[in-house]
Write a protein that holds these residues in place. Sequence first.
Motif, PDB file in Angstrom:
ATOM      1  N   TYR A  74       7.923   0.767   4.514  1.00 15.77           N
ATOM      2  CA  TYR A  74       7.325  -0.326   3.755  1.00 15.77           C
ATOM      3  C   TYR A  74       5.830  -0.349   4.036  1.00 15.77           C
ATOM      4  O   TYR A  74       5.366   0.105   5.079  1.00 15.77           O
ATOM      5  N   ALA A  75       5.093  -0.844   3.053  1.00 20.40           N
ATOM      6  CA  ALA A  75       3.630  -0.829   3.138  1.00 20.40           C
ATOM      7  C   ALA A  75       3.084  -2.212   2.813  1.00 20.40           C
ATOM      8  O   ALA A  75       3.616  -2.907   1.952  1.00 20.40           O
ATOM      9  N   PRO A 117      -0.199  -2.516   9.456  1.00 17.47           N
ATOM     10  CA  PRO A 117       0.034  -2.997   8.092  1.00 17.47           C
ATOM     11  C   PRO A 117      -0.071  -4.517   7.980  1.00 17.47           C
ATOM     12  O   PRO A 117       0.340  -5.246   8.880  1.00 17.47           O
ATOM     13  N   CYS A 139      -3.591   1.873   9.372  1.00 10.61           N
ATOM     14  CA  CYS A 139      -2.245   2.322   9.012  1.00 10.61           C
ATOM     15  C   CYS A 139      -1.552   1.244   8.185  1.00 10.61           C
ATOM     16  O   CYS A 139      -1.059   0.259   8.724  1.00 10.61           O
ATOM     17  N   SER A 140      -1.481   1.439   6.863  1.00  7.01           N
ATOM     18  CA  SER A 140      -0.934   0.411   5.982  1.00  7.01           C
ATOM     19  C   SER A 140       0.575   0.515   5.783  1.00  7.01           C
ATOM     20  O   SER A 140       1.137  -0.224   4.984  1.00  7.01           O
ATOM     21  N   ALA A 141       1.250   1.407   6.487  1.00  6.59           N
ATOM     22  CA  ALA A 141       2.701   1.549   6.309  1.00  6.59           C
ATOM     23  C   ALA A 141       3.394   1.777   7.636  1.00  6.59           C
ATOM     24  O   ALA A 141       2.795   2.272   8.597  1.00  6.59           O
ATOM     25  N   THR A 196      -1.168   4.019   2.201  1.00  8.13           N
ATOM     26  CA  THR A 196       0.043   3.924   1.394  1.00  8.13           C
ATOM     27  C   THR A 196       0.010   2.632   0.580  1.00  8.13           C
ATOM     28  O   THR A 196       0.473   2.589  -0.551  1.00  8.13           O
ATOM     29  N   ALA A 197      -0.537   1.572   1.152  1.00  5.88           N
ATOM     30  CA  ALA A 197      -0.836   0.326   0.431  1.00  5.88           C
ATOM     31  C   ALA A 197      -2.357   0.212   0.346  1.00  5.88           C
ATOM     32  O   ALA A 197      -3.095   0.983   0.972  1.00  5.88           O
TER      33      ALA A 197
END
Length: 193
Positions: A120-121, A140, A106-108, A88-89
């Motif tokens: 949020y990411a 994240p 896992c970026s979020a 996601t980011a």
Amino acid sequence: MNIDISNKPSPHSLKVKIKRVLWAVCYTIFFRTTPGPMRRWRAFLLRLFGAKVSPKARISPSAKITMPWNLTVEDFGTIGPYAIIYSTAEIHIGKQATVSQYSYLCSATHDYEDSHFTLYAEPIVIKGQAWVSADVFVGPGVTIGEGTVVGARSSVFKDLPAWKVCVGNPAKPIKARIISRDRSHEKNPLSDK
């Protein structure tokens, strides 16, 4: 206090939703079905969707990449079988870094204290020559330092320093990673005798 997210709007724009659907179709038909050695083809498909992926990257056909336009994989960067890249980011995998099988980048996440459960990411960076070994979770905003090894089934919630061996939940450095000698000329003990 109850949280009601039943009418919560998606944090993603219509454009992102369309790109995700198109990528899901391409992934299912053209990426996931390729034989292992077709690395350049998979890198090409990822680049079609905006990823910055070296043709020398090694990405398994069973790796699940959510939003390729947020992915960078440098030369000889590796994403192993069944790894999940929830991008996601931005997620950046450095030169000769390895993300092993079943690992989850896992970026979020969601703000569980917010009544809107806001998504949020934050970016994830795996620096060059690092090894995220089997079944590791990386959360994240985390940077894993150059040359660092994260032991199997560890969970990483904070940055890890360079050239360390880190294990646990949460992962913590336990010793320095020291490269003792080049063993590439030795016979592989797993090969046929």
